[in-house]
Structure formats: structure tokens, C-alpha cells
Design an enzyme around this catalytic site. Structure first.
Site, short mmCIF file in Angstrom:
data_model
loop_
_atom_site.label_atom_id
_atom_site.label_comp_id
_atom_site.label_asym_id
_atom_site.label_seq_id
_atom_site.Cartn_x
_atom_site.Cartn_y
_atom_site.Cartn_z
N VAL A 11 0.83 -1.21 0.00
CA VAL A 11 0.00 0.00 0.00
C VAL A 11 0.87 1.27 0.00
CG1 VAL A 11 -1.70 1.30 1.34
CG2 VAL A 11 -1.96 -1.17 1.07
N THR A 86 -0.74 -4.52 9.17
CA THR A 86 -1.58 -4.87 10.32
C THR A 86 -1.96 -6.36 10.21
OG1 THR A 86 -3.50 -4.07 9.06
CG2 THR A 86 -2.58 -2.58 10.68
N LEU A 148 -6.72 -1.31 -3.24
CA LEU A 148 -5.98 -1.89 -4.37
C LEU A 148 -5.85 -3.41 -4.27
CD1 LEU A 148 -2.95 -2.47 -3.14
CD2 LEU A 148 -2.66 -0.03 -3.59
N GLU A 150 -3.59 -6.69 -5.29
CA GLU A 150 -2.22 -7.03 -5.68
C GLU A 150 -2.23 -7.55 -7.12
OE1 GLU A 150 -0.06 -9.42 -2.82
OE2 GLU A 150 -1.01 -8.32 -1.20
N PHE A 247 -16.15 -11.93 -8.60
CA PHE A 247 -15.91 -12.65 -7.35
C PHE A 247 -16.87 -13.82 -7.14
CE2 PHE A 247 -12.35 -10.93 -5.06
CZ PHE A 247 -12.02 -9.92 -5.92
N LEU A 248 -17.17 -14.48 -8.24
CA LEU A 248 -18.01 -15.68 -8.16
C LEU A 248 -17.27 -16.91 -8.66
CD1 LEU A 248 -21.64 -14.62 -9.07
CD2 LEU A 248 -20.64 -15.02 -6.84
N CYS A 259 -5.03 -10.11 2.60
CA CYS A 259 -6.14 -9.27 3.06
C CYS A 259 -7.39 -10.03 3.48
CB CYS A 259 -6.52 -8.29 1.96
SG CYS A 259 -5.25 -7.06 1.71
C1 UDX Z 1 -8.27 -7.81 -1.93
C2 UDX Z 1 -9.36 -6.82 -2.40
O1 UDX Z 1 -9.85 -7.21 -3.70
C3 UDX Z 1 -8.80 -5.41 -2.44
O2 UDX Z 1 -9.83 -4.49 -2.79
C4 UDX Z 1 -8.25 -5.07 -1.06
O3 UDX Z 1 -7.68 -3.79 -1.05
C5 UDX Z 1 -7.22 -6.09 -0.63
O4 UDX Z 1 -7.79 -7.40 -0.68
P1 UDX Z 1 -6.15 -8.99 -3.04
O5 UDX Z 1 -5.96 -9.69 -1.73
O6 UDX Z 1 -4.96 -8.38 -3.70
O7 UDX Z 1 -7.23 -7.80 -2.91
O8 UDX Z 1 -6.72 -10.08 -4.05
P2 UDX Z 1 -8.12 -10.45 -4.75
O9 UDX Z 1 -7.93 -10.41 -6.21
O10 UDX Z 1 -9.25 -9.69 -4.19
O11 UDX Z 1 -8.26 -11.98 -4.33
C6 UDX Z 1 -8.32 -12.40 -2.96
C7 UDX Z 1 -8.47 -13.91 -2.88
O12 UDX Z 1 -9.74 -14.32 -3.37
C8 UDX Z 1 -7.44 -14.67 -3.72
O13 UDX Z 1 -7.02 -15.77 -2.97
C9 UDX Z 1 -8.22 -15.08 -4.95
O14 UDX Z 1 -7.71 -16.26 -5.54
C10 UDX Z 1 -9.59 -15.31 -4.36
N1 UDX Z 1 -10.69 -15.18 -5.33
C11 UDX Z 1 -10.95 -13.99 -5.93
C12 UDX Z 1 -11.50 -16.27 -5.60
O15 UDX Z 1 -11.28 -17.34 -5.05
N2 UDX Z 1 -12.56 -16.13 -6.45
C13 UDX Z 1 -12.85 -14.96 -7.07
O16 UDX Z 1 -13.85 -14.93 -7.83
C14 UDX Z 1 -12.01 -13.86 -6.81
#
Ligand code: UDX
Length: 441
Positions: A11, A86, A148, A150, A247-248, A259
Site C-alpha cells: 500500500v 496490520t 488496491l 495485488e 468474485f463468483l 487481506c
Molecule cells: C483484496 C481486495 O480485492 C482489495 O480491494 C483489497 O484492497 C485487498 O484485498 P487482493 O488480496 O490483492 O485484494 O486479491 P483479490 O484479487 O481480491 O483476491 C483475494 C483472494 O480471493 C485470492 O485468494 C483469490 O484467488 C480469491 N478469489 C478472488 C477467488 O477465489 N474467487 C474470485 O472470484 C475472486
């Protein structure tokens, strides 16, 4: 106004580099001397698309500076961003806020004039009040959470969905709106709210997204029992605009990262501390970890509960593609179980081999690190796919058949069509989709 950013993690560094790139004067502060020395030379500590370019540009323009001298940074800057880590406090569900309060105490001691303290680290609701108690009323404490992702962090910062500014002070709202102005050219996306609302919005946004994944993971379990296909179900429900497609993807084995798990845990902790039923969020974690276990059991069962003498090729070590971050990555669990059960692991990842090596610790000696994706398959009993990296989305079937003992794939990300795989003679296992026996040649 001059800006200091405390913490050069995902961040802080992205924030600093992106602000510097639009002409702000930025000083990034960290306690890690080696990291700061490297950053001064333009060596980026993390794999993150476009970050090195922003870093170079900031150093060349002189807008971006790095230091470990927090005292000087607090004297010379007007806006102080707190962007330190954190993580989950060991032995509990709570967030470890010690780094945040260390910065707060430094502000109290060394910031002589009045500062705007911008709290960007993800913290439980109410932390802004506690920071205010420490820094004193001379300074204005604002919550400005970061959203954000990653792997896409620079683009997320430069083209945000929204920038949340949690303060009721009009003057401070105006100042922060001004520094974010360059990223609002297309459309105003500033959202002003109270400080606790901003803190809660951040943790709840992540928990909400995590809930969607856990709902899909949960349905995956039922789909498997009845031969239904989660990929079809996703199409079916996502076309309802009230639901949407994002996110499905069932996390399968792979719900992780720095996170989601920690933020859901911290939300559960603060709800329980306040005697509020956190059941719904507790289930999120339970379901998603159960799914990871189920995936590992699927492989174990296939081999009649013995990995002795079996060689596994693992593709994908980071928690998701485009990053070298292995925090709460499925790869760590999967490889540990393989080694516990006296199997062999040959691992491949485009970015995360070094971090994986560090994280897995001494067991590293028992792992074979292979820089060539397909070479990792040589002599393997099974291929295990753990991220949806681009390079895993299409398969060289001829090479797979040629290099592996027999073409057997466990796909934790459901990247391929089971019927097509079977047609090509691959014994393909994924999550929540029907299984088809591979066609004999
Ligand atoms: C997340 C949030 O998206 C972001 O807004 C916040 O600031 C930090 O946390 P990040 O941890 O970088 O970001 O990754 P993200 O792409 O959100 O994926 C998180 C986890 O969910 C990953 O393990 C990913 O594989 C999983 N995921 C994501 C799924 O299993 N299915 C999905 O449809 C999307």
C-alpha cells in the site's frame, strides 16, 4: 503540501510512487534499512505490474525520496500517511496494530506543527479514535482506506472505483480531495464519510467479497454431489445484474492472500468483543478453509491415502497471479502435506519462488525448484494447479503426455473444461464440476 508515507509495503509504496508520478513531493519512510537503500537505487522489493516504472520515474524527477529518518520526515512534511502492516496478531483473530501505534507515538513526539494524519492501513473500526488519543488534538486524524488489488495495484490506485475519505472536517476534506484530484479526471469518485464509517467500509468490502467466494465454495460442495457444474451456475446467476459475475469463481483450494483472511478474522474479533453475533463471517473462513482441505483430500484419496514415492508438479505458488506474495497461499498447505506424507514436490511459479522458499523454511531442501513450467512435469505422477496465471490457462497437451508418468491433473482453480480434458485423454479433476473418464488413445 509535502507528504510523508510511513511503511513501504504494497500500500505505502504504491501510494508513494503514484503520488510522486503526478507531481507530489513524497518521502517514503520505513524501519527496514536494507529495503530503503535498495529503493533509493530503484530496486523494487515486490513484484507488482508497473510499480518499477513509477519508482524509476519518481526517483528521476526527484519527487520520490526514501529514508529511515522518521523524525526528520515528521518535521518536514504536512500530511503523514500511515501505511504500515496490520497482520493477524499471533494466537488470536485480532489485527496487530503495534506498528500503527508506533507511528502514532512518533507523531506525538516529533511532529511539532499540526499535521493531517491519514490512516491508510486496514484497521478495525474505532482505531482512528485511539490514534487520535495518542497523537493528541493538535493533529487531524483521517481514515482513507486502500482498495488496491495485488497484481493490479498501480492501475487500481490511478483509476480507482472510489476514494474514501473519512473525516468530518471540511478543510481536511478539501486538502485530500486536492491531492487525489489527478486521479479523478474522468469522473469524480471521492466519497466523503465519517471516520468510523470509512474504517468499517474497508473491512466490510473485503468481507463481502470473501462472502461471495464462500457462497460459491459452499454450493460447489452440493454441485459435486449431484453432477451440477459451478461454472454453469456462475453463468446462470451472474447474468442477473443484481448479482453480477465478479468474485463468483469458487476459490477452490485457493482463497487466500494478505487481506481477505486477516480482514474477515479481524471483523469477527471486533464483533465478538462488542458482543455482536459474527456467525455469518465466521462461516466465511470455515467454508473457505474447508474447501482447501477438501481439495487436498481429493488428491490424497486418489492415491489411496499414500503419497510415498509420488512426485507432484505444483504450478502456482503465490496466492494469486501477478504477485510474488505467498501469504496464506494454498501452495504452502499443499506442499507441506505432500512432504508430510513423504511425497516429492517439484514447484514452478513465474514470480514467487524466492518468497515460497523463505516461507516454507527448512523444508525447502526437500523441494525441487524448476524454472521451466513444463520441465516441472518430467516424471511427475500428478500436476497440481494452484493459481489462475495466464500461463496455466492453456495447456500443451502433447508435452504433458510426453513428460508426465501419466496425464493426471488436479486443478484448484477450475481453469479447464472437464469434458474437453477427458476428450484429450487427460485424467482431470477440479472442484464442483462433473468428472469424465479420460478417453483411451
Ligand atoms: C483484496 C481486495 O480485492 C482489495 O480491494 C483489497 O484492497 C485487498 O484485498 P487482493 O488480496 O490483492 O485484494 O486479491 P483479490 O484479487 O481480491 O483476491 C483475494 C483472494 O480471493 C485470492 O485468494 C483469490 O484467488 C480469491 N478469489 C478472488 C477467488 O477465489 N474467487 C474470485 O472470484 C475472486
Amino acid at each position: 503540501m509535502k507528504i510523508a508515507i510511513f511503511g513501504t509495503g504494497y500500500v505505502g509504496l504504491v501510494t508513494g510512487a503514484c503520488f510522486a508520478n503526478v507531481g507530489q513531493e513524497i518521502t517514503c519512510v520505513d524501519i527496514d534499512e536494507q529495503k530503503i537503500e535498495n529503493l533509493k537505487k530503484g530496486i523494487c522489493p515486490i513484484v507488482e505490474k508497473d510499480l518499477s516504472a513509477r519508482l524509476d520515474q519518481g526517483l528521476r524527477s526527484g519527487n520520490l525520496k526514501f529514508t529511515t529518518n522518521f523524525q526528520k520526515a515528521l518535521e518536514e512534511n504536512d500530511i503523514i500517511f500511515i501505511a504500515v502492516g496490520t497482520p493477524t496478531l499471533s494466537g488470536s483473530q485480532k489485527a496487530d496494530l503495534s506498528a500503527v501505534f508506533t507511528v502514532a507515538r512518533e507523531i506525538k513526539e516529533f511532529a511539532k506543527s499540526s499535521k493531517i494524519v491519514v490512516q491508510k492501513s486496514t484497521v478495525p473500526v474505532g482505531t482512528g479514535d485511539l490514534i487520535e488519543d495518542v497523537v493528541g488534538e493538535k493533529h487531524e486524524v483521517v481514515s482513507n482506506p486502500e482498495f488496491l488489488k495485488e497484481g493490479n495495484a498501480v492501475a487500481d490506485f490511478e483509476y480507482p472505483d472510489r476514494v474514501i475519505i473519512g473525516t468530518e472536517n471540511e478543510k481536511t476534506r478539501k486538502i485530500l480531495a486536492e491531492i487525489y484530484r489527478p486521479f479523478m479526471r474522468k469522473k469524480e469518485r471521492l466519497v466523503f464519510m465519517s471516520r468510523p464509517s470509512a474504517e468499517l467500509t474497508k473491512v466490510f468490502a473485503n468481507s463481502m467479497l470473501a462472502m461471495r467466494i464462500s457462497a460459491m465454495n459452499s454450493i460447489t460442495e452440493l454441485a459435486e454431489k449431484f453432477g451440477a457444474d459451478v461454472a454453469e451456475i456462475r453463468e446462470g446467476i451472474g447474468s442477473d445484474p443484481r448479482i453480477g459475475f465478479d468474485f463468483l469463481f469458487p476459490g477452490g483450494a485457493t482463497f487466500g492472500g494478505s487481506c481477505f483472511p486477516k480482514d474477515v478474522r479481524a471483523l469477527v474479533a471486533i464483533m465478538e468483543e462488542n458482543k455482536i453475533d459474527a456467525g455469518i463471517f465466521k462461516e466465511v473462513l470455515k467454508i473457505n478453509y474447508r474447501q482447501r482441505q477438501k481439495f487436498i483430500f481429493k488428491i490424497f484419496d486418489y492415491f489411496n491415502k499414500s503419497f510415498i514415492g509420488k512426485k507432484f508438479a505444483i504450478w502456482g505458488l503465490s496466492f494469486k497471479p501477478g504477485t510474488d506474495d505467498v501469504r496464506e497461499a494454498a501452495s504452502l498447505n499443499v506442499v507441506n502435506v505432500i512432504l508430510d506424507e513423504r511425497g516429492e514436490a517439484v514447484v514452478f511459479d513465474s514470480h514467487a519462488m524466492e518468497n515460497f522458499r523463505r516461507e516454507i523454511g527448512e523444508r525447502d531442501q526437500k523441494i525441487i525448484y524448476q524454472n521451466d513450467q513444463y520441465e516441472a512435469l518430467r516424471g511427475a505422477d500428478a500436476l497440481v494447479i494452484l493459481t489462475d496465471a495466464m500461463e496455466f490457462r492453456s495447456l500443451n497437451i502433447a508435452k504433458i503426455k510426453d513428460l508426465m508418468k501419466r496425464p493426471l491433473i488436479f486443478d484448484g482453480k477450475n481453469l479447464h473444461d472437464p469434458l474437453e480434458m477427458a476428450d484429450q485423454g487427460i485424467d482431470y479433476h477440479c472442484m464442483g464440476r462433473p468428472y469424465y473418464s479420460p478417453k483411451k488413445e
